[in-house]
Design an enzyme around this catalytic site. Structure first.
Site, PDB file in Angstrom:
ATOM      1  N   SER A 112      34.077  23.356  50.903  1.00  0.00           N
ATOM      2  CA  SER A 112      33.309  23.032  49.703  1.00  0.00           C
ATOM      3  C   SER A 112      31.826  23.323  49.906  1.00  0.00           C
ATOM      4  CB  SER A 112      33.503  21.558  49.335  1.00  0.00           C
ATOM      5  OG  SER A 112      34.852  21.291  49.012  1.00  0.00           O
ATOM      6  N   SER A 169      39.010  19.108  35.880  1.00  0.00           N
ATOM      7  CA  SER A 169      38.408  19.587  37.126  1.00  0.00           C
ATOM      8  C   SER A 169      36.898  19.401  37.111  1.00  0.00           C
ATOM      9  CB  SER A 169      38.719  21.074  37.348  1.00  0.00           C
ATOM     10  OG  SER A 169      38.057  21.545  38.506  1.00  0.00           O
ATOM     11  N   GLN A 225      35.048  20.860  38.984  1.00  0.00           N
ATOM     12  CA  GLN A 225      34.472  22.171  39.292  1.00  0.00           C
ATOM     13  C   GLN A 225      33.880  22.837  38.054  1.00  0.00           C
ATOM     14  OE1 GLN A 225      37.599  24.340  41.284  1.00  0.00           O
ATOM     15  NE2 GLN A 225      37.231  23.321  43.238  1.00  0.00           N
ATOM     16  N   GLU A 231      41.758  15.141  46.556  1.00  0.00           N
ATOM     17  CA  GLU A 231      42.265  16.089  47.539  1.00  0.00           C
ATOM     18  C   GLU A 231      42.870  15.399  48.756  1.00  0.00           C
ATOM     19  OE1 GLU A 231      38.329  17.396  50.034  1.00  0.00           O
ATOM     20  OE2 GLU A 231      38.392  17.877  47.897  1.00  0.00           O
ATOM     21  N   ARG A 271      50.768  18.893  42.636  1.00  0.00           N
ATOM     22  CA  ARG A 271      50.891  18.145  43.889  1.00  0.00           C
ATOM     23  C   ARG A 271      51.697  16.861  43.739  1.00  0.00           C
ATOM     24  NH1 ARG A 271      44.838  19.260  46.488  1.00  0.00           N
ATOM     25  NH2 ARG A 271      45.459  21.171  47.581  1.00  0.00           N
ATOM     26  N   LYS A 325      44.199  28.872  54.158  1.00  0.00           N
ATOM     27  CA  LYS A 325      43.312  28.755  53.000  1.00  0.00           C
ATOM     28  C   LYS A 325      42.019  28.042  53.382  1.00  0.00           C
ATOM     29  CE  LYS A 325      43.246  26.564  48.403  1.00  0.00           C
ATOM     30  NZ  LYS A 325      42.812  27.708  47.571  1.00  0.00           N
TER      31      LYS A 325
END
Length: 438
Positions: free
Chosen positions: A31, A178, A180, A326, A357, A423
């Site tokens: 991040s 999100s 983000q 997360e 998830r 990843k």
């Protein structure tokens, strides 16, 4: 949920015959690395990133910026002090094609950057990336003056027609799926003609620590940011137009990637030390100190790092993970090995992550004999004796590490496609076996 079919690349998750006792050096934060790359690319002078994470997501970000003209030189410090990248800003340009893989930071942080380029920039990625929401960024950029072709999907693939500048100004978005979306607009905002005022209008905003990380990093390179945390309006962020400074930035260890190793100490009754754990950080992974302590361990933060010690007993937990979603897969794995039920709340947005998830965790833990049920916004986990079997990952790195935690306590667990951990944690299998051998 798109299920990855069982493959031949099954990794036998190591079983712990006793308490672990190890020091594990965790690489840099994804991040922080990807935010630092964007800010350095938009700066008015070159900058350095020291100890950046080298993983699929960060290499995708670096390569994407290169395709738009940014210089990124990778190397090792002259004193052998570790990897460092020199970022040399340049005039952004197209035509360019960006492969986002399945990286949320790349697919969401770079469309605003692409509006500042001259020429078209096409975004494409893995099949799963087509299913992940991008409408918050696309719609907001259009309001701010951008031209984007996405064939009304609100998702990839798409093309941003950069005009060399963006007007900016006020915009309302729903970022409830999100955080983000907010960070994406804030990171490029100093380069917009009017800056930006982002107003979140939806329901609860998840992962607030990631927005605080964005704000702190913007301020560190000279941006002026007004935010709710410092007396601003609730759910409103304002960034003024300004030049950004090139900095020499040392990337913190990725605390979320430390999770499986701390979990190993908890479930085996052992001890693990993570060097260089920061005393103050905006990383969501810092919440593990409190969460895993409540689940039965203890921790000590010293100049050497964080040492976490388990007792051999794992308690269930009732916890709202809305700000640290997360961490859910790893916590669910530990909860499946606890001595009492757990309820994980506030994470409905995880259905839109690398995979669904919540559905994936339910299916895979239950496939090993567990008793997990989905709720409207999370999971309820009733511990049951577990058995070995294949733990599918759905191309999701955190599913792979969660299955590995269960494998410590349950013999015969096999992780499908453990390579997906590249990843964010490229050497995970070696680090995991090294921890046990220590």
């Amino acid at each position: 949920m798109t299920e990855t079919p069982a493959q031949l690349d099954l990794w036998p998750a190591p079983y712990a015959s006793g308490a672990v006792d190890a020091t594990v050096t965790v690489p840099g934060s994804k991040s922080v690395t990807n935010r630092a790359l964007v800010l350095a690319a938009l700066a008015s002078e070159p900058g350095w990133l020291r100890h950046p994470l080298r993983s699929r997501d960060t290499l995708l970000m670096a390569e994407a910026l290169r395709t738009m003209g940014v210089g990124i030189e990778e190397g090792v410090g002259p004193d052998g002090s570790g990897e460092r990248w020199r970022v040399i800003p340049a005039g952004l340009h197209g035509p360019a094609t960006i492969d986002v893989g399945n990286a949320g930071t790349v697919m969401r942080f770079l469309p605003p950057v692409a509006t500042l380029a001259t020429g078209p920039v096409r975004f494409d990625g893995d099949p799963r990336s087509y299913e992940r929401p991008l409408h918050g960024v696309i719609d907001a950029l259009r309001v701010l003056g951008a031209r984007i072709d996405d064939e009304a999907r609100g998702a990839l693939p798409m093309t941003v027609h950069g005009a060399g500048a963006l007007e900016g100004g006020p915009v309302e978005i729903d970022a409830s799926s999100s955080s983000q979306f907010v960070s994406a607009l804030l990171l490029s905002a100093p380069r917009f003609n009017q800056g930006v005022e982002v107003r979140h209008t939806g329901s609860r905003l998840p992962s607030m620590p990631h927005i605080r990380m964005t704000v702190d990093m913007l301020r560190a390179v000279g941006a002026q940011v007004d935010e709710p945390e410092t007396g601003g309006e609730p759910d409103v962020w304002r960034v003024s137009p300004s030049a950004l400074l090139g900095r020499d930035l040392t990337i913190e260890p990725d605390l979320s990637n430390a999770q499986p190793f701390l979990a190993a100490a908890l479930v085996t009754g052992g001890r693990v030390t993570i060097p260089d754990w920061p005393e103050r950080t905006t990383q969501p992974g810092d919440a593990l100190r409190e969460i895993f302590t409540e689940m039965g361990g203890s921790c000590e933060l010293t100049e050497e790092g964080l040492t976490f010690t388990g007792t051999g007993r794992v308690n269930g937990i009732d916890v709202d993970l809305g700000e640290v979603g997360e961490l859910t897969p790893g916590i669910a794995a530990v909860a499946a090995l606890a001595d009492s039920p757990s309820t994980l709340r506030g994470v409905a947005h995880l259905r839109l992550h690398e995979t669904d998830r919540l559905a994936a965790l339910t299916k895979e833990i239950n496939g090993l004999g567990g008793d997990v049920t989905e709720t409207a916004d999370g999971l309820h986990i009733r511990p049951r004796p577990l058995r070995g079997g294949v733990f599918h990952t759905y191309d999701d790195h955190r599913m792979a590490t969660a299955g590995s935690v269960i494998g410590l306590a349950v013999p015969g667990v096999e992780i499908e496609n453990v390579a997906t951990t590249a990843k964010t944690l490229p050497d995970f299998p070696q680090m995991w076996t090294g921890m046990l051998e220590a």
